[in-house]
Design an enzyme around this catalytic site. Structure first.
Site: not given
Ligand code: AMP
Length: 547
Positions: A247, A252, A414
Site C-alpha cells: 500500500k 492515486r 486493505k
Molecule cells: P484508503 O484511502 O485508506 O481507503 O486506501 C485506498 C487508497 O490506497 C487508494 O485509493 C490508493 O490511493 C492507495 N493505494 C496504495 N497502494 C495501492 C494498491 N496497491 N492498490 C490499490 N490502492 C492502493
C-alpha cells in the site's frame, strides 16, 4: 417537450418546488417531470446546476465578497441593510432574492428573458477568465446576470455559483430522476463508469442507450479496498490465493493515454496532469492508448519520501523546475481499465494483470509488485516486509474480481498498521490570533450521519504556515456565511485527523469529540462525500471502550 422550457425562470420554479418538499420521492417526481419536458440538449446543464456545478470549464472562483459587491452595485443596497438582511436569512441566495424582490424586471436593460444556455455560457466565462483584471470582469458578468434576472432567478444564480443549492437534491436523487425519466435500472453503474452525472446526462441526451465503456479523458470512479483489522481477518476474508500488493503512500492517479497525449486524474476526478508533467510525458511517449490505475509516490531512487514532500506538487498550476528535482516521482501502476480500443473493467484482475505485464514501461513508471499469497503466514510475512520497507501496509486483491468503479465491495481489502484516523470535512473556519492573525487557522470538521454532516472536533495543529496561508485563500472562496469569529464554508476540503481518543461530548452535533485532534494531512484526493461516517466513529469509540 413543452414550450418555454429553455427559460431559466422555469428551471428555477422547478428548483423551488423541489425545495418545498422534504419527501425524496416527491423530489424525484418533480425533477423527472421537468427532465421529461425539457429539450434534451439542456439536460447536462440542468443536472449539473442542480448539483451546484456551474461549469465544466473549471472553478468559477467567485466568492462571497464578489457577489455581495455586485449585488450592492445593482440594487444600491448599503452595508447596513445588507447586514440586516443577512442576519434575517443567513443565506446569500435568499438575501439576493429579497434584495431584488418587488423590483420585478424593471431593472432589466435587455428585453429577452434569461435562458439556461445563456446562464451556462456566462458561468463558463466566469470559469475561464484569468489574470490581473479578472475580478473586474467577473464582477461585470455578475452584475449583468443580476440585472437581467428576476428575484427568483437571482437567488438560484447565486446558489449555483456558491455550489450549494440547499434544496435537498443529492447526486442520488438526480440519478434516480434520470433513471425514472429514461426508464433505466442500471444508471448507478453507468454513472460510476462515466465518472459524473453531467457526462451521463450528455450520453442520455445524445440518445445513446448502450452500456458505457470507459471513455478517453473521462475519469472512471476508482475501485477501493475495504478495511480489515488484522492479518487473521485479511486471511479469512478470502481464504484462497490472492494478490498482495504494497500500500503505497502517495496519490492515486488514473492515467488516460490517447493519441500520445496523457491526462492524470485524482480520486476527486480532477485533472492533475500539471502537477506531474514528467509522468505524463513519459506515458505519452509510450505509443499506446490505455487507461491505467496506480499510485504516484515521491521517491528518490527506490526510497519513498515523506508524504508532505508530495504535497509540494499539488495545487499548483505549473510545477517549477526546483520542485521537479526536489520531489522526484514514481508512478506504480497496478491496474488497467482500457487498452486496444476496448474497456477491460469487466475482465478478471488476473487477466488485466497479464495485459499490464505486456507493456514495457519507462523508468519513472513501474508495475506495482503483485505477490500471490495463499496462507495466513504468507500474508503476515509480506505485511511485515511492507512495513519494513516504509509502506502503509498491504492491499489484497481477489484475482477473479472485475473492476467495480467507485465501490468498496470487498474484492480488494486493505491492511494497515496504524491507529485509525478519521477523514472529516471542514465546515467552519475560525480566524487565528497572534502569529496567525488574519489567517483562517482553526478548523471545525464533521463526519456524515446519513445525508447530514455532524461536527466532531476542531483542530488547529498539524499544518505548516505555508499550508495555512494556502488554506485561508481556499476557504475564503468556499465561504457561505460570515460570523464574528470566522466563516462557515461549503463542505469541500477533507482532512485526515489523528487523535488521542474519542469522547462523548455535547459540544459537537455528532455527540462525540476527538481528543487532541491533529491534522495529519489534507486529503486532496477525497471528495467531501468520501469523508468518514458517524458509524465509523461509533465503531472506534466502542473498540476503545472494550480495550
Ligand atoms: P484508503 O484511502 O485508506 O481507503 O486506501 C485506498 C487508497 O490506497 C487508494 O485509493 C490508493 O490511493 C492507495 N493505494 C496504495 N497502494 C495501492 C494498491 N496497491 N492498490 C490499490 N490502492 C492502493
Amino acid at each position: 417537450m413543452t414550450e418555454g422550457y429553455e427559460e431559466f425562470s422555469i428551471f428555477c420554479e422547478t428548483l423551488d418546488k423541489v425545495a418545498s418538499t422534504s419527501s425524496k420521492n416527491e423530489k424525484i417526481e418533480i425533477l423527472s417531470d421537468h427532465m421529461r419536458r425539457i429539450p434534451k440538449h439542456l439536460l447536462p446543464s440542468t443536472c449539473r446546476f442542480i448539483l451546484g456545478i456551474a461549469s465544466t470549464k473549471g472553478k468559477l472562483n467567485v466568492g462571497w465578497s464578489l457577489i455581495v459587491s455586485a449585488l450592492k452595485e445593482v440594487t444600491g443596497l448599503d452595508e447596513k441593510k445588507f447586514r440586516n438582511l443577512y442576519l434575517k436569512f443567513g443565506d446569500l441566495g435568499d438575501v439576493v432574492e429579497e434584495a431584488l424582490a418587488g423590483k420585478g424586471r424593471y431593472l432589466s436593460l435587455k428585453e429577452e428573458r434569461l435562458t439556461l444556455p445563456a446562464v451556462q455560457s456566462s458561468f463558463d466565462s466566469l470559469a475561464e477568465i484569468q489574470g490581473e483584471k479578472s475580478v473586474i470582469y467577473k464582477r461585470r458578468i455578475l452584475q449583468g446576470l443580476l440585472i437581467q434576472s428576476s428575484a427568483l432567478e437571482a437567488k438560484y444564480l447565486v446558489k449555483i455559483i456558491l455550489g450549494d443549492l440547499r434544496i435537498g437534491a443529492t447526486e442520488g436523487i438526480v440519478l434516480d430522476s434520470l433513471a425514472k425519466t429514461f426508464n433505466l435500472s442500471s444508471i448507478r453503474d453507468w454513472y460510476l463508469i462515466l465518472g459524473n452525472v453531467g457526462r451521463l446526462a450528455e450520453k442520455l441526451a445524445s440518445g445513446d442507450m448502450g452500456a458505457p465503456s470507459p471513455e478517453p479523458f473521462i475519469p472512471v470512479a476508482f475501485m477501493l479496498p475495504l478495511p480489515v483489522q488484522d492479518v487473521s481477518e485479511a486471511y479469512h476474508h478470502f481464504a484462497k490465493q490472492v494478490f498482495a500488493e504494497y500500500k503505497y503512500d502517495g496519490i492515486r492517479l488514473q492515467a488516460h493515454i490517447f493519441d500520445n497525449k496523457t491526462k492524470l486524474f485524482t480520486r476527486r476526478m480532477e485533472d492533475i496532469t500539471g502537477s506531474f508533467p514528467e509522468i505524463a510525458s513519459a506515458l505519452s511517449s509510450m505509443n499506446m492508448n490505455a487507461i491505467l490505475d496506480g499510485e504516484a509516490v515521491a521517491a528518490q531512487g527506490d526510497i519513498q519520501l515523506p508524504f508532505h514532500k508530495l504535497q509540494l506538487r499539488l495545487h499548483r498550476r505549473k510545477v517549477v523546475k526546483e520542485i521537479l528535482s526536489e520531489v522526484p516521482m514514481k508512478y506504480f501502476v497496478f491496474d488497467i481499465l482500457y487498452a486496444n480500443c476496448r474497456g477491460l473493467i469487466d475482465q478478471k484482475l488476473s487477466y488485466r494483470k497479464i495485459f499490464l505485464s505486456n507493456f514495457s514501461f519507462p523508468d519513472i513508471v513501474r508495475m506495482a509488485a503483485s505477490i500471490p499469497v495463499k496462507s495466513e503466514e504468507e500474508i503476515k510475512n509480506i505485511f511485515a516486509k511492507s512495513l519494513n520497507l516504509g509502506y502503509e501496509g498491504l492491499v489484497l486483491k481477489d484475482p477473479e474480481s472485475v473492476y467495480t468503479p467507485g465501490r468498496r465491495g470487498g474484492a480488494w481489502i486493505k491492511l494497515k498498521k496504524e491507529m485509525e484516523t478519521i477523514d472529516a470535512v471542514i465546515v467552519f473556519a475560525e480566524w487565528g490570533n497572534g502569529k496567525r492573525a488574519g489567517l483562517l487557522s482553526d478548523y471545525t470538521f464533521a463526519v456524515w450521519d446519513g445525508d447530514e454532516l455532524k461536527t466532531i472536533g476542531k483542530a488547529y495543529s498539524g499544518l505548516t504556515d505555508e499550508e495555512i496561508k494556502d488554506m485561508t485563500l481556499r476557504l475564503k472562496q468556499l465561504g457561505i456565511r460570515e460570523t464574528w469569529n470566522g466563516i462557515q464554508v461549503r463542505p469541500a476540503i477533507v482532512l485526515e485527523v489523528s487523535f488521542d481518543s474519542i469522547q462523548i461530548s455535547n459540544r459537537h452535533t455528532s455527540g462525540f469529540a476527538l481528543r487532541f485532534p491533529r491534522i495529519k494531512r489534507i486529503r486532496e484526493d477525497k471528495k467531501p462525500e468520501d469523508a468518514d461516517t458517524l458509524d465509523k466513529v461509533i465503531r472506534l469509540y466502542q473498540l476503545q471502550v472494550k480495550k
